[in-house]
Design a protein around this motif. Structure first.
Motif, PDB file in Angstrom:
ATOM      1  N   VAL A 361       0.861  -1.184   0.000  1.00  0.00           N
ATOM      2  CA  VAL A 361       0.000   0.000   0.000  1.00  0.00           C
ATOM      3  C   VAL A 361       0.892   1.227   0.000  1.00  0.00           C
ATOM      4  O   VAL A 361       2.000   1.211   0.539  1.00  0.00           O
ATOM      5  N   SER A 362       0.397   2.270  -0.641  1.00  0.00           N
ATOM      6  CA  SER A 362       1.176   3.496  -0.727  1.00  0.00           C
ATOM      7  C   SER A 362       0.454   4.586   0.073  1.00  0.00           C
ATOM      8  O   SER A 362      -0.751   4.796  -0.093  1.00  0.00           O
ATOM      9  N   ILE A 363       1.200   5.223   0.953  1.00  0.00           N
ATOM     10  CA  ILE A 363       0.610   6.223   1.853  1.00  0.00           C
ATOM     11  C   ILE A 363       1.132   7.592   1.456  1.00  0.00           C
ATOM     12  O   ILE A 363       2.346   7.789   1.335  1.00  0.00           O
ATOM     13  N   GLY A 364       0.249   8.541   1.233  1.00  0.00           N
ATOM     14  CA  GLY A 364       0.655   9.885   0.821  1.00  0.00           C
ATOM     15  C   GLY A 364       0.480  10.883   1.951  1.00  0.00           C
ATOM     16  O   GLY A 364       1.358  11.059   2.805  1.00  0.00           O
ATOM     17  N   SER A 365      -0.685  11.507   2.001  1.00  0.00           N
ATOM     18  CA  SER A 365      -0.933  12.594   2.960  1.00  0.00           C
ATOM     19  C   SER A 365      -0.645  12.168   4.403  1.00  0.00           C
ATOM     20  O   SER A 365      -0.009  12.905   5.172  1.00  0.00           O
ATOM     21  N   GLN A 396       8.212  -3.993   4.038  1.00  0.00           N
ATOM     22  CA  GLN A 396       8.226  -4.040   2.573  1.00  0.00           C
ATOM     23  C   GLN A 396       6.850  -3.796   1.973  1.00  0.00           C
ATOM     24  O   GLN A 396       6.736  -3.483   0.796  1.00  0.00           O
ATOM     25  N   ALA A 397       5.810  -3.893   2.793  1.00  0.00           N
ATOM     26  CA  ALA A 397       4.449  -3.707   2.267  1.00  0.00           C
ATOM     27  C   ALA A 397       4.017  -2.243   2.300  1.00  0.00           C
ATOM     28  O   ALA A 397       2.927  -1.910   1.867  1.00  0.00           O
ATOM     29  N   VAL A 398       4.886  -1.377   2.844  1.00  0.00           N
ATOM     30  CA  VAL A 398       4.499   0.032   3.023  1.00  0.00           C
ATOM     31  C   VAL A 398       5.359   0.955   2.163  1.00  0.00           C
ATOM     32  O   VAL A 398       6.555   1.105   2.379  1.00  0.00           O
ATOM     33  N   VAL A 399       4.716   1.556   1.180  1.00  0.00           N
ATOM     34  CA  VAL A 399       5.389   2.530   0.313  1.00  0.00           C
ATOM     35  C   VAL A 399       4.900   3.909   0.752  1.00  0.00           C
ATOM     36  O   VAL A 399       3.734   4.068   1.090  1.00  0.00           O
ATOM     37  N   VAL A 400       5.796   4.890   0.743  1.00  0.00           N
ATOM     38  CA  VAL A 400       5.325   6.262   0.965  1.00  0.00           C
ATOM     39  C   VAL A 400       5.453   7.032  -0.337  1.00  0.00           C
ATOM     40  O   VAL A 400       6.504   7.027  -0.982  1.00  0.00           O
ATOM     41  N   SER A 401       4.339   7.644  -0.735  1.00  0.00           N
ATOM     42  CA  SER A 401       4.298   8.407  -1.980  1.00  0.00           C
ATOM     43  C   SER A 401       4.440   9.887  -1.622  1.00  0.00           C
ATOM     44  O   SER A 401       3.631  10.427  -0.869  1.00  0.00           O
ATOM     45  N   ILE A 402       5.502  10.513  -2.118  1.00  0.00           N
ATOM     46  CA  ILE A 402       5.774  11.915  -1.782  1.00  0.00           C
ATOM     47  C   ILE A 402       5.330  12.794  -2.942  1.00  0.00           C
ATOM     48  O   ILE A 402       5.641  12.509  -4.102  1.00  0.00           O
ATOM     49  N   ASP A 403       4.618  13.872  -2.642  1.00  0.00           N
ATOM     50  CA  ASP A 403       4.156  14.808  -3.675  1.00  0.00           C
ATOM     51  C   ASP A 403       4.803  16.171  -3.441  1.00  0.00           C
ATOM     52  O   ASP A 403       4.152  17.090  -2.920  1.00  0.00           O
ATOM     53  N   PRO A 404       6.058  16.336  -3.815  1.00  0.00           N
ATOM     54  CA  PRO A 404       6.707  17.621  -3.542  1.00  0.00           C
ATOM     55  C   PRO A 404       6.446  18.665  -4.628  1.00  0.00           C
ATOM     56  O   PRO A 404       6.226  18.322  -5.792  1.00  0.00           O
ATOM     57  N   ARG A 405       6.489  19.913  -4.201  1.00  0.00           N
ATOM     58  CA  ARG A 405       6.402  21.017  -5.156  1.00  0.00           C
ATOM     59  C   ARG A 405       7.585  21.939  -4.881  1.00  0.00           C
ATOM     60  O   ARG A 405       7.959  22.168  -3.736  1.00  0.00           O
ATOM     61  N   ALA A 467       8.780   2.770   6.864  1.00  0.00           N
ATOM     62  CA  ALA A 467       8.379   2.577   5.466  1.00  0.00           C
ATOM     63  C   ALA A 467       9.411   1.699   4.762  1.00  0.00           C
ATOM     64  O   ALA A 467      10.599   1.737   5.096  1.00  0.00           O
ATOM     65  N   GLY A 468       8.964   0.934   3.777  1.00  0.00           N
ATOM     66  CA  GLY A 468       9.874   0.029   3.071  1.00  0.00           C
ATOM     67  C   GLY A 468      10.336   0.552   1.729  1.00  0.00           C
ATOM     68  O   GLY A 468      11.258  -0.011   1.122  1.00  0.00           O
ATOM     69  N   GLU A 469       9.705   1.618   1.247  1.00  0.00           N
ATOM     70  CA  GLU A 469      10.057   2.137  -0.084  1.00  0.00           C
ATOM     71  C   GLU A 469       9.479   3.544  -0.213  1.00  0.00           C
ATOM     72  O   GLU A 469       8.461   3.862   0.398  1.00  0.00           O
ATOM     73  N   ILE A 470      10.139   4.378  -1.025  1.00  0.00           N
ATOM     74  CA  ILE A 470       9.628   5.738  -1.242  1.00  0.00           C
ATOM     75  C   ILE A 470       9.391   5.938  -2.734  1.00  0.00           C
ATOM     76  O   ILE A 470      10.247   5.641  -3.560  1.00  0.00           O
ATOM     77  N   LEU A 471       8.200   6.455  -3.040  1.00  0.00           N
ATOM     78  CA  LEU A 471       7.858   6.801  -4.420  1.00  0.00           C
ATOM     79  C   LEU A 471       7.936   8.325  -4.525  1.00  0.00           C
ATOM     80  O   LEU A 471       7.211   9.043  -3.839  1.00  0.00           O
ATOM     81  N   VAL A 472       8.851   8.795  -5.365  1.00  0.00           N
ATOM     82  CA  VAL A 472       9.097  10.249  -5.442  1.00  0.00           C
ATOM     83  C   VAL A 472       8.404  10.836  -6.655  1.00  0.00           C
ATOM     84  O   VAL A 472       8.881  10.714  -7.790  1.00  0.00           O
ATOM     85  N   ASN A 473       7.270  11.470  -6.433  1.00  0.00           N
ATOM     86  CA  ASN A 473       6.603  12.198  -7.518  1.00  0.00           C
ATOM     87  C   ASN A 473       7.184  13.608  -7.580  1.00  0.00           C
ATOM     88  O   ASN A 473       7.948  14.020  -6.696  1.00  0.00           O
ATOM     89  N   LYS A 497      18.064   4.762   3.301  1.00  0.00           N
ATOM     90  CA  LYS A 497      18.626   3.440   2.964  1.00  0.00           C
ATOM     91  C   LYS A 497      17.612   2.565   2.240  1.00  0.00           C
ATOM     92  O   LYS A 497      17.958   1.514   1.711  1.00  0.00           O
ATOM     93  N   ILE A 498      16.332   2.931   2.298  1.00  0.00           N
ATOM     94  CA  ILE A 498      15.307   2.083   1.690  1.00  0.00           C
ATOM     95  C   ILE A 498      15.230   2.341   0.184  1.00  0.00           C
ATOM     96  O   ILE A 498      15.683   3.390  -0.288  1.00  0.00           O
ATOM     97  N   PRO A 499      14.667   1.401  -0.591  1.00  0.00           N
ATOM     98  CA  PRO A 499      14.577   1.601  -2.043  1.00  0.00           C
ATOM     99  C   PRO A 499      13.739   2.827  -2.406  1.00  0.00           C
ATOM    100  O   PRO A 499      12.815   3.202  -1.673  1.00  0.00           O
ATOM    101  N   VAL A 500      14.086   3.415  -3.543  1.00  0.00           N
ATOM    102  CA  VAL A 500      13.402   4.624  -4.010  1.00  0.00           C
ATOM    103  C   VAL A 500      12.945   4.408  -5.457  1.00  0.00           C
ATOM    104  O   VAL A 500      13.674   3.857  -6.284  1.00  0.00           O
ATOM    105  N   VAL A 501      11.713   4.846  -5.737  1.00  0.00           N
ATOM    106  CA  VAL A 501      11.158   4.779  -7.087  1.00  0.00           C
ATOM    107  C   VAL A 501      11.040   6.210  -7.610  1.00  0.00           C
ATOM    108  O   VAL A 501      10.401   7.046  -6.975  1.00  0.00           O
TER     109      VAL A 501
END
Ligand code: 1PR
Length: 554
Positions: A361-365, A396-405, A467-473, A497-501
């Motif tokens: 699952v990916s967690i944003g806000s 590993q089941a927790v992705v954080v989705s970052i929405d930077p401006r 968190a197990g992974e970061i998604l960088v928008n 240190k965690i994987p980054v997308v």
């Protein structure tokens, strides 16, 4: 009588069930200890954390019957935690395993690589001349774990007779499958490993039950790590999903997060939500096209209670039935209250998605708010969505989705708190960025609200929370086709240190090469170019291969 699956109640076991149904195999679930007697074959698709798995098995009275089943000589196939429980213990907690394989499970070293080990890697057979049990040394399989049985023949000679294949991550060799007698188990997830994984499962199930009797590996093989591991760089196809004005769930795509049509020159009226297709049909198309992972983001979830959002759960369920690579679901993973007043914890929401077939699952806000609380209190308190979900299902089941401006500033006068994170627009970068300076501010609610937090603070905070992974928008690059924001991606990659997308801005196959050559990210995600068929996934992979970037062949 027949094939049974063991589910301990905290993990995505639906993926395996979907693979079996897809392959045409019938099965039942173990629902109580008595069922073990009826099982003539058993698959334990353990996902999540070792400690939680053992705890759940024990509290349901299933641990001892599982041990007895395995020792009875009937065929057993363990996956991930289903392999790790065979070992003595795990550094992931204080619980003991079944102790069938005399060796502990340890954590990967993270001094030379990201942990978890997440992605597609090779499984090198110990003895290529034996029946390979469907494991193919030239295929790639999907791994997602922070703990492993290290391949140490000198230290654990008794365990080494079990080793069927090894895999290298960084400079560490670990056991990626074991086999002896009636037992076969893989650290990787065949149910998430595309065609290679499906054929492995099928081969095991088609073997007569009496043929699952393997002699121990004859010799102890001394293997040394090679200079570079075979973990591939992942290509992720992302679908932003929302209801259009007619109420249908569609895949949409914004420019800088604005998903409404701007002119009437297209088939849609100005102001309408852009409709780029149906989520399940697109997911199936990307799976077939060779995507290594898929991501479905419910981008208007902040408006609703997610568990009332049954259509989204139905989309996940249907997508998981035809997609056999990892599926990440995001949007609305937070504590919420239904209109009838029923409280839903983030863990419950995530659980519903895992049961529907999501792998992560990916967690944003909510991640932004959690880090704000962490920074205010100085220490994790165990209550955030990241912590509760990671505790139950594994980091590993927790992705954080970052929405930077970007926040543009004058670098000669800026004295704010983010001075050390300022980026200067490159002379060879996009024209509108040249000579400017900025820092990256975190936002919530799909970019609608800015918070007083930088991306580095957020990335480090969510890593601390588990968190197990970061998604960088990037709101600035989203939908622009200008390429990934390498400065942003590098800044985040270097701070954790965690994987980054990397995400946002891909406009050509070359942009993927740029992000993998210019940063150390593990994966890159795109939406618009894939939806509009500007570039195909195979084209991206072909160019990456030409640049000697390791990619998965399907
Ligand atoms: O805050 O936990 O409910 O999660 C909401 C999720 O929805 C977040 O992951 C957030 O990024 C996403 N989201 C919210 N609003 C939008 C929007 O577009 N209006 N989409 C949105 C974010 C970014 C990527 C996109 C890439 C690649 N979209 O998903 O796919 O930028 O696009 P490109 O290749 O076309 O450039 P919460």
């Amino acid at each position: 009588m027949g094939l049974y699956l063991l589910d301990y109640g905290a993990g995505n076991v639906q993926s395996l069930a979907n693979s079996l149904s897809f392959l045409g195999h019938k099965f039942k679930w173990i629902s109580s200890a008595a069922d073990f007697a009826n099982a003539t074959s058993l698959i334990f698709p353990g996902v999540g954390a070792f400690e939680t798995a053992i705890g759940h098995l024990e509290s349901r009275g299933l641990l001892q019957p599982l041990r007895e089943y395995i020792l009875s000589g009937k065929p057993y196939f363990g996956i991930c935690i289903g392999m790790q429980v065979l070992f003595e213990s795990s550094a992931e907690g204080s619980s003991l395993g079944l102790g069938i394989i005399p060796c502990p499970i340890d954590r990967f070293e993270d001094n030379d690589k990201s942990v978890p080990h997440m992605g597609w890697n090779a499984a090198d057979l110990i003895n290529a001349n034996e029946d390979a049990e469907g494991v193919n040394s030239s295929s790639y399989y999907y791994f997602v774990h922070s703990y492993c049985a290290k391949y140490k023949p000198d230290l654990y000679p008794g365990a080494m007779h079990w080793v069927h294949s090894t895999t290298q991550y960084g400079q560490e060799l670990f056991v990626s499958s074991v086999r002896k007698g009636n037992v076969f188990a893989t650290q990787f997830h065949p149910e998430k490993s595309g065609k290679a994984g499906l054929s492995l499962i099928d081969e095991w199930l088609r073997k007569p039950e009496s043929a699952h009797t393997h002699a121990p590996s004859a010799s102890l093989i001394s293997r040394m790590p090679i200079p570079k591991h075979k973990l591939t760089k992942r290509i992720v196809a992302c679908m932003d999903v929302r209801a259009n004005d007619q109420g249908d769930l569609v895949v949409t795509k914004g420019d800088q997060y604005d998903v409404r049509e701007k002119s009437t020159t297209t088939t849609e009226a100005a102001g309408a939500v852009r409709n780029l297709g149906k989520p399940v049909a697109l997911a199936a198309r990307y799976y077939t096209a060779g995507a290594d992972e898929l991501c479905l983001l419910n981008i208007t979830s902040f408006r609703h209670s997610p568990l009332r959002d049954q259509p989204m759960l139905a989309v996940v369920r249907a997508a998981a039935e035809c997609v056999f690579v990892p599926l990440t679901i995001g949007g609305g993973i937070k504590d919420s209250v239904d209109p009838d007043g029923t409280k839903r914890s983030a863990l419950e929401v995530a659980g519903a998605y895992f049961r529907a077939g999501a792998d992560k699952v990916s967690i944003g806000s909510e991640a932004v708010h959690a880090v704000e609380r962490l920074r205010a209190s100085g220490k994790p308190d165990g209550t955030s969505a990241i912590e509760t979900i990671a505790h139950a299902y594994g980091n590993q089941a927790v992705v954080v989705s970052i929405d930077p401006r970007r926040v543009y500033v004058d670098p000669s006068t800026y004295e704010g708190p983010y001075k050390s994170e300022l980026v200067l627009g490159q002379e060879n970068g996009p024209e509108n960025e040249r000579g400017k300076a900025w820092w990256y501010q975190c936002t919530v609610s799909g970019g609608r609200e800015s918070r007083d937090l930088s991306v580095v603070q957020l990335a480090q905070g969510v890593e601390t929370l588990g968190a197990g992974e970061i998604l960088v928008n990037s709101i600035d690059r989203d939908g622009t086709g200008l390429g990934f924001d390498l400065a942003l991606v590098n800044m985040i990659k270097k701070s954790v240190k965690i994987p980054v997308v990397a995400s946002s801005g891909a406009g050509s196959a070359k942009h993927f090469v740029d992000v993998f050559e210019g940063t150390e990210v593990e994966a890159a995600l795109a939406a618009g170019i894939f939806h509009r068929e500007v570039v195909g996934i195979s084209e991206v992979k072909e160019l990456m291969r030409a640049h000697h970037i390791n990619v998965r062949e399907d």
